[in-house]
Motif scaffolding. Structure first.
Motif, mmCIF file in Angstrom:
data_model
loop_
_atom_site.group_PDB
_atom_site.id
_atom_site.type_symbol
_atom_site.label_atom_id
_atom_site.label_comp_id
_atom_site.label_asym_id
_atom_site.label_seq_id
_atom_site.Cartn_x
_atom_site.Cartn_y
_atom_site.Cartn_z
ATOM 1 N N GLN A 1 -14.371 -78.202 1.108
ATOM 2 C CA GLN A 1 -13.178 -77.355 1.212
ATOM 3 C C GLN A 1 -12.470 -77.578 2.545
ATOM 4 O O GLN A 1 -11.237 -77.659 2.606
ATOM 5 C CB GLN A 1 -13.569 -75.885 1.053
ATOM 6 N N HIS A 2 -13.251 -77.663 3.635
ATOM 7 C CA HIS A 2 -12.660 -77.916 4.952
ATOM 8 C C HIS A 2 -11.938 -79.269 4.970
ATOM 9 O O HIS A 2 -10.848 -79.395 5.536
ATOM 10 C CB HIS A 2 -13.737 -77.895 6.034
ATOM 11 N N ILE A 3 -12.550 -80.270 4.359
ATOM 12 C CA ILE A 3 -11.957 -81.606 4.351
ATOM 13 C C ILE A 3 -10.644 -81.608 3.576
ATOM 14 O O ILE A 3 -9.623 -82.116 4.049
ATOM 15 C CB ILE A 3 -12.946 -82.628 3.765
ATOM 16 N N LEU A 4 -10.658 -81.033 2.387
ATOM 17 C CA LEU A 4 -9.456 -81.040 1.556
ATOM 18 C C LEU A 4 -8.328 -80.225 2.169
ATOM 19 O O LEU A 4 -7.147 -80.511 1.941
ATOM 20 C CB LEU A 4 -9.793 -80.524 0.155
ATOM 21 N N ALA A 5 -8.685 -79.202 2.950
ATOM 22 C CA ALA A 5 -7.674 -78.375 3.616
ATOM 23 C C ALA A 5 -7.279 -78.917 4.981
ATOM 24 O O ALA A 5 -6.488 -78.285 5.687
ATOM 25 C CB ALA A 5 -8.197 -76.951 3.751
ATOM 26 N N ALA A 6 -7.832 -80.082 5.360
ATOM 27 C CA ALA A 6 -7.556 -80.702 6.667
ATOM 28 C C ALA A 6 -7.887 -79.754 7.807
ATOM 29 O O ALA A 6 -7.124 -79.624 8.773
ATOM 30 C CB ALA A 6 -6.110 -81.174 6.751
ATOM 31 N N GLU A 7 -9.040 -79.103 7.701
ATOM 32 C CA GLU A 7 -9.505 -78.176 8.733
ATOM 33 C C GLU A 7 -10.617 -78.859 9.542
ATOM 34 O O GLU A 7 -11.742 -79.006 9.040
ATOM 35 C CB GLU A 7 -10.026 -76.888 8.106
ATOM 36 N N PRO A 8 -10.345 -79.278 10.760
ATOM 37 C CA PRO A 8 -11.342 -80.031 11.553
ATOM 38 C C PRO A 8 -12.378 -79.126 12.196
ATOM 39 O O PRO A 8 -12.478 -79.009 13.405
ATOM 40 C CB PRO A 8 -10.458 -80.729 12.590
ATOM 41 N N LEU A 9 -13.190 -78.476 11.351
ATOM 42 C CA LEU A 9 -14.141 -77.467 11.809
ATOM 43 C C LEU A 9 -15.586 -77.896 11.578
ATOM 44 O O LEU A 9 -16.498 -77.070 11.689
ATOM 45 C CB LEU A 9 -13.882 -76.147 11.068
ATOM 46 N N LEU A 10 -15.821 -79.162 11.291
ATOM 47 C CA LEU A 10 -17.143 -79.614 10.875
ATOM 48 C C LEU A 10 -18.043 -79.873 12.066
ATOM 49 O O LEU A 10 -17.597 -80.288 13.135
ATOM 50 C CB LEU A 10 -17.015 -80.886 10.047
ATOM 51 N N ASN A 11 -19.352 -79.606 11.880
ATOM 52 C CA ASN A 11 -20.335 -79.935 12.902
ATOM 53 C C ASN A 11 -21.422 -80.799 12.289
ATOM 54 O O ASN A 11 -21.357 -81.175 11.115
ATOM 55 C CB ASN A 11 -20.909 -78.662 13.535
ATOM 56 N N GLY A 12 -22.432 -81.110 13.083
ATOM 57 C CA GLY A 12 -23.463 -82.037 12.648
ATOM 58 C C GLY A 12 -24.305 -81.553 11.496
ATOM 59 O O GLY A 12 -24.944 -82.359 10.812
ATOM 60 N N GLU A 13 -24.342 -80.240 11.268
ATOM 61 C CA GLU A 13 -25.063 -79.722 10.114
ATOM 62 C C GLU A 13 -24.273 -79.942 8.831
ATOM 63 O O GLU A 13 -24.850 -80.013 7.749
ATOM 64 C CB GLU A 13 -25.331 -78.224 10.300
ATOM 65 N N ASP A 14 -22.963 -80.052 8.938
ATOM 66 C CA ASP A 14 -22.109 -80.260 7.773
ATOM 67 C C ASP A 14 -22.051 -81.727 7.377
ATOM 68 O O ASP A 14 -22.092 -82.062 6.195
ATOM 69 C CB ASP A 14 -20.686 -79.776 8.064
ATOM 70 N N ALA A 15 -21.903 -82.601 8.373
ATOM 71 C CA ALA A 15 -21.752 -84.036 8.114
ATOM 72 C C ALA A 15 -22.172 -84.796 9.358
ATOM 73 O O ALA A 15 -21.742 -84.468 10.463
ATOM 74 C CB ALA A 15 -20.302 -84.368 7.762
ATOM 75 N N CYS A 16 -23.009 -85.816 9.185
ATOM 76 C CA CYS A 16 -23.476 -86.560 10.357
ATOM 77 C C CYS A 16 -22.329 -87.324 11.016
ATOM 78 O O CYS A 16 -22.382 -87.628 12.206
ATOM 79 C CB CYS A 16 -24.620 -87.504 9.989
ATOM 80 N N GLY A 17 -21.286 -87.600 10.272
ATOM 81 C CA GLY A 17 -20.108 -88.261 10.832
ATOM 82 C C GLY A 17 -19.022 -87.289 11.244
ATOM 83 O O GLY A 17 -17.836 -87.634 11.221
ATOM 84 N N CYS A 18 -19.418 -86.069 11.650
ATOM 85 C CA CYS A 18 -18.447 -85.001 11.891
ATOM 86 C C CYS A 18 -17.442 -85.345 12.985
ATOM 87 O O CYS A 18 -16.269 -84.955 12.896
ATOM 88 C CB CYS A 18 -19.163 -83.699 12.228
ATOM 89 N N HIS A 19 -17.857 -86.055 14.031
ATOM 90 C CA HIS A 19 -16.935 -86.336 15.134
ATOM 91 C C HIS A 19 -15.739 -87.153 14.647
ATOM 92 O O HIS A 19 -14.576 -86.789 14.879
ATOM 93 C CB HIS A 19 -17.654 -87.074 16.263
ATOM 94 N N ALA A 20 -16.012 -88.258 13.989
ATOM 95 C CA ALA A 20 -14.923 -89.099 13.492
ATOM 96 C C ALA A 20 -14.174 -88.415 12.354
ATOM 97 O O ALA A 20 -12.953 -88.561 12.230
ATOM 98 C CB ALA A 20 -15.467 -90.452 13.034
ATOM 99 N N LEU A 21 -14.890 -87.664 11.523
ATOM 100 C CA LEU A 21 -14.251 -87.004 10.391
ATOM 101 C C LEU A 21 -13.270 -85.933 10.854
ATOM 102 O O LEU A 21 -12.152 -85.821 10.326
ATOM 103 C CB LEU A 21 -15.314 -86.416 9.465
#
Length: 464
Positions: A200-220
Motif C-alpha cells: 500500500q505504501h509503495i502504490l501510494a508513493a509513500e516513502p515510509l518503509l524500513n528494514g522490517e518492511d523491505a530489505c531494499g528500503c533505502h533505495a525503494l
C-alpha cells in the motif's frame, strides 16, 4: 577484490539459479511465457531476489512486461547489501558481470557520473558475494540483451544521496530495476498482513518503509520520491511469499513485484531539486527546532524562520544528540512518542542540554562550538531470536538501532553506535551493560526490537 578492468564471476550460480546455460535459458523462458503485444512498457520495476525456486515467478511477472521488445539502452540496477556493511552505495570497478549466459557490460558513462555524486564509493567487496543483483542478470540477458548496466549495491546510504543518484541517471533510455524482498521470517498470516501494508505504501508513493518492511528500503524509498516527483503511476503485479511457492509457512519471506509507468523526463537539475527539497526541508526544520530549544536553555534567543511542514504536526519519535570538540555532550530521545514531531524534538533538545544524567547542564559558554544532530526513528519492530548468536546473526551493522528489554531492564542504542562497536556481539554486550545487566547475561526472556533512523546534523559548528 577484483582487479580494475576485470570481470566479476558469478557467486550464486548453481545455488540461487541453474549454472547450466541451457537449463537456465529454458527456465527463464518458461517463467516468462510468450510475449503479449498489449502489455505496456514500464520505466521501472521492483522485483525480489531469492532463489529462483522461491521468487523467480514473482520476478517474472514484472520482467514479462519487457518481452515485447523494450527499447532501452541501459539499466540502473539497485539492490541492498547482504554481505558487507558500509555507508553509501558501492559501484564496481569491473567492466562486466558474468553469468552462465555470458557477460553483461557495465556502463562506463553511468559509472563516471555516479562516482561524482555524494555517497558513491568504488568498492568491489560489497559486490563479490552479493546475490540481490546477480539473480536479476539472467532475466536482463534474456529480455534486454542490448542493454549495459550500472549495478549498485546500496549500504547505509542517505536518502537524499540515493534520490540524487536515481534522478540523475534515470531518463527515457534507462530502465530502473530495484531488487528487494519484503518481510522476513514471520509466520505466514503475519507476513501477508505486513506485506500488504508495505505494498500500500509503495502504490501510494509513500516513502515510509524500513528494514522490517523491505530489505531494499533505502533505495525503494528514494525511488518512490523520484517517481512521485515525475508523476509516475505504480501498478502491483504480484504479491506472495515463500509459503506460496516452495517453502513452509512457519517462517516465510515476502516477495512483491511492481511496475511504474509514465513518461520519464530527462535528468535535469530542476527534477533533482524537486525530488530532494522536501526531505531536506524536513531535516532543516528539525535541526532549527533543536537549535532553538537548546539555545533557550542557556539564555540565547535565536531569530530564525520556521517552516510549517505537515509532518511536524504528526506523531514522531526522535533523539537529539549534542557534541562538543568531538565528544558526546548529551543525548536524549524517545522510542515510541505520542507527541507531535515538533514537540518531541523540542522536548528532547531541552532534555539533552539539561537532563542527561551523565553530564552537567549545558552552559552558555559551551554554546559556541556545539554540534547538534537530530535522528528521526522508524517504528520499532520486534524480531524473534533463539539465542544470542541468532541475534548477532540477524542484526545489520550500521542500519539497525536496537531496543533490549528484560523485565524492568531496558536500553537502546542508535544505529550510530555501530561506528564505535562494529561487531554485533560487542554491540549487544554494551547494550546489556547500559540496561543494567551483565555483558555476558542472556535469557530466553530477553525481548529485542529494532528500528532505523534518518539523521541530520548541523553542517557547521553553531554560533551564538
Amino acid at each position: 577484490m577484483f582487479s580494475m578492468r576485470s570481470i566479476r564471476p558469478p557467486a550464486v550460480a548453481g545455488l540461487f539459479y541453474p549454472d547450466d546455460a541451457a537449463v537456465l535459458r529454458r527456465d527463464i523462458q518458461d517463467r516468462i511465457g510468450h510475449p503479449k503485444a498489449h502489455l505496456p512498457t514500464p520505466c521501472a520495476l521492483l522485483v525480489p531476489h531469492a532463489g529462483y525456486v522461491y521468487s523467480a515467478d514473482i520476478a517474472a511477472s514484472a520482467y514479462r512486461l519487457l518481452a515485447g521488445g523494450a527499447a532501452f539502452e541501459r539499466i540502473l540496477l539497485l539492490g541492498p547489501a547482504h554481505r558487507v556493511a558500509f555507508r553509501g552505495f558501492a559501484l564496481p570497478s569491473v567492466v562486466a558481470f558474468h553469468t552462465p549466459l555470458g557477460d553483461v557490460l557495465v556502463n562506463e558513462g553511468m559509472r563516471q557520473i555516479a562516482l561524482g555524486l555524494s555517497g558513491a564509493v568504488l568498492d568491489d567487496a560489497p559486490h563479490a558475494q552479493e546475490h540481490s543483483l546477480e539473480v536479476q542478470l539472467p532475466f536482463i540477458q534474456t529480455l534486454l540483451p542490448q542493454c549495459s548496466i550500472l549495478p549498485i549495491v546500496v549500504g547505509d546510504a542517505r536518502r537524499e544521496d540515493l534520490v540524487r543518484l536515481i534522478a540523475t541517471l534515470w531518463d527515457e533510455q534507462t530502465l530502473v530495476i530495484l531488487s528487494s524482498d519484503f518481510s522476513h521470517y514471520s509466520p505466514y498470516a503475519d507476513a501477508q498482513r505486513h506485506d500488504a501494508k508495505t505494498m500500500q505504501h509503495i502504490l501510494a508513493a509513500e516513502p515510509l518503509l524500513n528494514g522490517e518492511d523491505a530489505c531494499g528500503c533505502h533505495a525503494l524509498n528514494a525511488l518512490l520520491v523520484v517517481a512521485k516527483a515525475r508523476g509516475l503511476v505504480a501498478q502491483q503485479l504480484d504479491l506472495r511469499n515463500s509459503g506460496d511457492t516452495a517453502g513452509d509457512r512457519v517462517r516465510v519471506v515476502g516477495y512483491g513485484a511492481v511496475a511504474w509507468f509514465g513518461a520519464v523526463q530527462p535528468s535535469t537539475l530542476s527534477v533533482q531539486q524537486k525530488a530532494v527539497s522536501h526531505h531536506e526541508a524536513l531535516g532543516a526544520a528539525l535541526l532549527q527546532l533543536a537549535r532553538l530549544n537548546v539555545a533557550a536553555t542557556v539564555g540565547i534567543e535565536l531569530d530564525v524562520d520556521m517552516p510549517d511542514l505537515p509532518e511536524l504536526h504528526e506523531a514522531g519519535s526522535t533523539f537529539v544528540t549534542l557534541e562538543r570538540e568531538g565528544r558526546l555532550r548529551g543525548c536524549v530521545g524517545s522510542i515510541a512518542s505520542a507527541r507531535r514531531l515538533l514537540d518531541d524534538v523540542a522536548h528532547n533538545a531541552r532534555a539533552a542540554a539539561t537532563q542527561d544524567w551523565r553530564f552537567a547542564p549545558l552552559s552558555r559558554a559551551e554554546w559556541a562550538g556545539l554540534r547538534i544532530e537530530v535522528s528521526l526513528l522508524s517504528r520499532p519492530a520486534p524480531f524473534e531470536v533463539t539465542s544470542e548468536q541468532d541475534a548477532c546473526d540477524q542484526l545489520v551493522p550500521l542500519r539497525d538501532g536496537v531496543i533490549l528489554e528484560y523485565h524492568h531492564h531496558r536500553a537502546t542504542f542508535l544505529p550510530q553506535v555501530w561506528e564505535s562497536l562494529p561487531e554485533p556481539r560487542d554491540f549487544l554486550a554494551q547494550l546489556k551493560l547500559k540496561a543494567g545487566l551483565s555483558a555476558h547475561f542472556w535469557s530466553p526472556e530477553i525481548r529485542l526490537q529494532r528500528y532505523q533512523v534518518e539523521r541530520w546534523q548541523a553542517a557547521e559548528e553553531v554560533e551564538p
